[in-house]
Design a protein around this motif. Structure first.
Motif, PDB file in Angstrom:
ATOM      1  N   GLY A   1      -5.550  65.195  23.253  1.00  0.00           N
ATOM      2  CA  GLY A   1      -4.423  64.919  22.661  1.00  0.00           C
ATOM      3  C   GLY A   1      -3.234  64.594  23.568  1.00  0.00           C
ATOM      4  N   ALA A   2      -3.518  64.579  25.077  1.00  0.00           N
ATOM      5  CA  ALA A   2      -2.586  64.270  25.894  1.00  0.00           C
ATOM      6  C   ALA A   2      -2.703  62.732  26.206  1.00  0.00           C
ATOM      7  CB  ALA A   2      -2.549  65.011  27.293  1.00  0.00           C
ATOM      8  N   GLY A   3      -3.615  62.118  25.608  1.00  0.00           N
ATOM      9  CA  GLY A   3      -3.966  60.713  25.801  1.00  0.00           C
ATOM     10  C   GLY A   3      -2.629  59.634  25.777  1.00  0.00           C
ATOM     11  N   ASP A   4      -1.942  59.791  25.030  1.00  0.00           N
ATOM     12  CA  ASP A   4      -0.892  58.972  24.718  1.00  0.00           C
ATOM     13  C   ASP A   4       0.442  59.542  25.397  1.00  0.00           C
ATOM     14  OD1 ASP A   4      -2.313  57.212  23.437  1.00  0.00           O
ATOM     15  OD2 ASP A   4      -1.848  58.009  21.241  1.00  0.00           O
ATOM     16  N   ALA A   5       0.235  60.472  26.106  1.00  0.00           N
ATOM     17  CA  ALA A   5       1.432  60.817  26.883  1.00  0.00           C
ATOM     18  C   ALA A   5       1.190  61.254  28.511  1.00  0.00           C
ATOM     19  CB  ALA A   5       1.645  62.580  26.227  1.00  0.00           C
ATOM     20  N   ALA A   6       0.242  60.283  28.712  1.00  0.00           N
ATOM     21  CA  ALA A   6      -0.236  60.226  30.333  1.00  0.00           C
ATOM     22  C   ALA A   6       1.025  60.016  31.313  1.00  0.00           C
ATOM     23  CB  ALA A   6      -1.170  59.116  30.737  1.00  0.00           C
ATOM     24  N   GLY A   7       2.088  59.312  30.973  1.00  0.00           N
ATOM     25  CA  GLY A   7       3.341  59.232  31.852  1.00  0.00           C
ATOM     26  C   GLY A   7       3.976  60.232  31.690  1.00  0.00           C
ATOM     27  N   GLU A   8       4.406  60.943  30.628  1.00  0.00           N
ATOM     28  CA  GLU A   8       5.027  62.122  30.690  1.00  0.00           C
ATOM     29  C   GLU A   8       4.471  63.328  31.289  1.00  0.00           C
ATOM     30  OE1 GLU A   8       6.144  59.328  27.196  1.00  0.00           O
ATOM     31  OE2 GLU A   8       4.523  60.267  28.014  1.00  0.00           O
ATOM     32  N   LEU A   9       2.847  63.381  30.900  1.00  0.00           N
ATOM     33  CA  LEU A   9       2.346  64.406  31.651  1.00  0.00           C
ATOM     34  C   LEU A   9       2.365  64.235  33.297  1.00  0.00           C
ATOM     35  CD1 LEU A   9      -0.702  66.337  30.555  1.00  0.00           C
ATOM     36  CD2 LEU A   9      -0.785  65.173  32.888  1.00  0.00           C
ATOM     37  N   ARG A  10       2.276  63.249  33.621  1.00  0.00           N
ATOM     38  CA  ARG A  10       2.052  62.815  35.341  1.00  0.00           C
ATOM     39  C   ARG A  10       3.400  63.449  35.714  1.00  0.00           C
ATOM     40  NH1 ARG A  10       0.224  57.774  38.459  1.00  0.00           N
ATOM     41  NH2 ARG A  10       1.016  58.203  40.716  1.00  0.00           N
ATOM     42  N   THR A  11       4.569  62.902  35.196  1.00  0.00           N
ATOM     43  CA  THR A  11       6.089  63.393  35.606  1.00  0.00           C
ATOM     44  C   THR A  11       6.235  64.759  35.509  1.00  0.00           C
ATOM     45  OG1 THR A  11       6.838  61.112  34.817  1.00  0.00           O
ATOM     46  CG2 THR A  11       8.428  62.880  35.314  1.00  0.00           C
ATOM     47  N   LEU A  12       5.694  65.412  34.324  1.00  0.00           N
ATOM     48  CA  LEU A  12       6.029  66.921  34.358  1.00  0.00           C
ATOM     49  C   LEU A  12       5.204  67.535  35.687  1.00  0.00           C
ATOM     50  CD1 LEU A  12       7.159  69.298  32.543  1.00  0.00           C
ATOM     51  CD2 LEU A  12       4.842  69.256  31.682  1.00  0.00           C
ATOM     52  N   ALA A  13       3.857  67.309  35.747  1.00  0.00           N
ATOM     53  CA  ALA A  13       3.003  67.827  36.704  1.00  0.00           C
ATOM     54  C   ALA A  13       3.833  67.845  38.249  1.00  0.00           C
ATOM     55  CB  ALA A  13       1.584  67.215  36.793  1.00  0.00           C
ATOM     56  N   GLU A  14       4.513  66.412  38.388  1.00  0.00           N
ATOM     57  CA  GLU A  14       5.087  66.113  39.854  1.00  0.00           C
ATOM     58  C   GLU A  14       6.408  67.126  39.908  1.00  0.00           C
ATOM     59  OE1 GLU A  14       3.593  61.727  40.232  1.00  0.00           O
ATOM     60  OE2 GLU A  14       5.276  62.153  39.521  1.00  0.00           O
ATOM     61  N   ARG A  15       6.941  67.229  38.988  1.00  0.00           N
ATOM     62  CA  ARG A  15       8.080  68.028  38.837  1.00  0.00           C
ATOM     63  C   ARG A  15       8.007  69.526  39.093  1.00  0.00           C
ATOM     64  NH1 ARG A  15      13.096  66.909  34.816  1.00  0.00           N
ATOM     65  NH2 ARG A  15      12.649  64.749  35.759  1.00  0.00           N
ATOM     66  N   LEU A  16       6.821  70.019  38.365  1.00  0.00           N
ATOM     67  CA  LEU A  16       6.472  71.041  38.676  1.00  0.00           C
ATOM     68  C   LEU A  16       5.562  71.607  39.974  1.00  0.00           C
ATOM     69  CD1 LEU A  16       4.967  72.078  35.011  1.00  0.00           C
ATOM     70  CD2 LEU A  16       7.302  72.957  35.911  1.00  0.00           C
ATOM     71  N   GLY A  17       5.096  70.454  40.467  1.00  0.00           N
ATOM     72  CA  GLY A  17       4.256  70.735  41.287  1.00  0.00           C
ATOM     73  C   GLY A  17       2.984  71.580  40.950  1.00  0.00           C
ATOM     74  N   ALA A  18       2.282  71.099  39.605  1.00  0.00           N
ATOM     75  CA  ALA A  18       1.330  71.833  39.126  1.00  0.00           C
ATOM     76  C   ALA A  18       0.103  71.092  39.070  1.00  0.00           C
ATOM     77  CB  ALA A  18       1.736  72.132  37.527  1.00  0.00           C
ATOM     78  N   PRO A  19      -1.010  71.833  39.465  1.00  0.00           N
ATOM     79  CA  PRO A  19      -2.365  70.976  39.674  1.00  0.00           C
ATOM     80  C   PRO A  19      -2.663  70.873  38.117  1.00  0.00           C
ATOM     81  CG  PRO A  19      -2.372  73.016  40.886  1.00  0.00           C
ATOM     82  CD  PRO A  19      -0.892  73.082  40.468  1.00  0.00           C
TER      83      PRO A  19
END
Length: 531
Positions: A213-231
């Motif tokens: 379900g995250a397939g169409d949110a790949a850009g947002e997910l990447r940015t969120l992970a980078e901001r959080l520093g989350a694996p």
């Protein structure tokens, strides 16, 4: 605009108005009025050799393209042949429209032995799709199609079945074609977004779990992970949502101990577009000690398998975008890449141990597919022990795998659908010798279309997974060993190339040649490529 059309014409005209240019199906006595209209409206029919193959091909088309696939069958046995594919699409949240004729409007309620008569085929399909609807007039057909597309493209995508009484297909009526119904993506609750942002802002060791379900949110997910520093860890259907060479990517496969250890060491988990399903976790649920935030377009899914501390029922891209607007991290999240690197190392060690017999195969696949290619895998040991966690994934929709239902025979027809949807990228099908026999006849369909499609068959002499499970239980091992089939010869008999590869080097050469060939190529591995 109102036109006088037959039911078959009304159906095809409305499909075309909704962007459908390809359907997968086999003509039959009761659906001929539909086939008569296809070419008139510029809709291509792809003819498989079995309706289950048609359903899987429509599924592969939908997964690879991100647009609904369409499977067109005739009545009775044809539709029931496609029911397994419909159930697989439902299980993995894939938008496929299954269309069939039904018995006539005034057919006797208790039956009379009509050709292809099924006691209640609509009810049979209702059991395996989001909903099954029987129209009762020609005028209703465009509305029913529009509603089906709206349902499949709103919220959680799932298959729909549309039944048209066969006597309506030749009947004429004044019809108004329905326009596409555009439903805006579901936006998240702002108070819930702010609450989630506060939880994540305070987290020191957050983790992201990403599903299909995250397939169409790949850009947002990447940015969120980078901001959080989350694996980031992914399910099978989420594979490639974050490229595997990103510093925060851990890999695909939630069942590995490394994933459980990483989550257990977290102080916040955000799960996006995943049910956290047993078919992904294999050995039991994740132990989540800190707050769990779940993001999903399906209100039922956010409570499946793990109750969240906070739920965002919304489109994943909108929810993550809103989170990014409200998330403020005090200071740089520097330890995330280090945590991800440690988890990735342990995840890789466990994946390589689990898939040791298939490492040469996965290296050859990676070399051939590159960053944009698509693998359509069957429910086979080479896929779930080998490719799932050992084949790098770089883009969403690049790993097509029958996760939830776990059906056999999916890979080849799904690869046909994917190749037709994305002809510009390399597509490879991966099967075991047992599962390929469920849909091996689709080699003839792929040959007819001259698709440059490599089909890898890993031969372990039968149903290897079940053989191992029998032995592990201490049961007598029986009914699982199959005599070796001359698969290259069978492929050549159906108009394909057929070759054998005995090691990784031969496999790489065979795969490369297959992508340049004038037809499909079956590549037979008597044993997995050397690890």
């Amino acid at each position: 605009m109102t036109e006088k059309l037959t039911g078959g014409e009304a159906l095809v005209a409305t499909l075309r108005a909704h962007g459908t240019d390809t359907v997968f199906g086999i003509p039959g006595t009761h659906n001929l009025p539909v086939y008569a209209a296809l070419s008139r409206y510029g809709v291509r029919n792809v003819t498989p050799r079995h309706e289950q193959g048609a359903g899987f091909a429509a599924d592969g088309w939908a997964r690879a393209s991100g647009r609904p696939g369409v499977c067109l069958t005739t009545t009775g046995p044809a539709l029931l042949n496609a029911a397994t594919a419909a159930a697989q699409a439902y299980s993995d949240s894939v938008p496929v429209l299954f269309i069939s004729p039904g018995l006539p409007l005034r057919h006797p309620g208790r039956g009379n032995g009509y050709l292809h008569e099924v006691k209640d085929q609509r009810a049979a399909m209702q059991a395996v799709v989001s909903y099954s609807h029987r129209v009762t007039s020609v005028e209703e057909i465009p509305v029913a199609v529009a509603r089906a597309f709206a349902a499949m493209t709103t919220g959680r995508p799932r298959p729909v079945h549309l039944e048209i009484p066969l006597d309506l297909l030749d009947e004429q009526a004044e019809v108004t074609l329905a326009e596409q119904i555009t439903v805006p993506p579901l936006a998240p609750s702002l108070p819930m977004v702010r609450a989630a942002a506060r939880i994540l802002a305070d987290a020191v060791r957050p983790v992201v779990v990403a599903g299909g379900g995250a397939g169409d949110a790949a850009g947002e997910l990447r940015t969120l992970a980078e901001r959080l520093g989350a694996p980031v860890v992914t399910t099978a259907n989420g594979k490639g949502v974050l490229p595997d060479d990103h510093p925060l990517a851990v890999g695909a496969g939630l069942h590995h101990r490394a994933v459980h250890d990483l989550v257990r060491d977290s102080d916040a988990v955000i799960a996006v577009g995943t049910e956290l399903a047993p078919s992904d976790l294999w050995f039991g649920p994740l132990d989540i000690p800190g707050p769990l935030i779940r993001v999903d377009a399906d209100a039922d899914a956010v409570t499946a398998n793990a109750l969240p501390d906070l739920a965002l029922v919304a489109d994943a891209a909108l929810a993550l975008g809103a989170l990014l607007e409200h998330l403020i991290r005090p200071g740089a999240a520097t330890q995330g890449a280090e945590r991800a690197a440690r988890a990735r190392e342990h995840h890789g060690e466990q994946a390589r141990a689990e898939g040791a017999a298939h490492l040469g195969l996965t290296r050859a696949l990676a070399t051939t597919l590159g960053r944009e290619g698509i693998l359509a895998g069957d429910s086979t040991m080479a896929c779930y022990y080998g490719a799932l966690s050992n084949l790098p994934g770089y883009t969403p929709r690049s790993f097509l795998y029958p996760t939830g239902l776990g059906t056999l025979g999916y890979g080849l027809p799904a690869a046909i659908g994917a190749k037709l949807a994305r002809p510009e990228v390399p597509v490879i099908a991966l099967h075991g010798d047992g599962g390929v026999m469920f849909t091996v006849q689709e080699l003839a369909a792929a040959a007819q279309m001259r698709l440059p499609l490599p089909v890898v068959v890993v031969d372990n002499g039968g149903y290897g997974e079940i053989r191992d499970e029998m032995a592990a239980r201490g049961d007598a091992v029986h009914a699982v060993d199959l005599p070796t089939v001359d698969f290259p010869l069978a492929a050549r008999a159906m108009g394909c190339h057929g070759v054998r590869a005995d090691d990784e080097e031969q496999l790489v050469r065979a795969l490369g040649a297959a992508l340049e060939a004038d037809r499909p190529t079956l590549i037979h591995l008597l044993e997995p490529a050397a690890g």
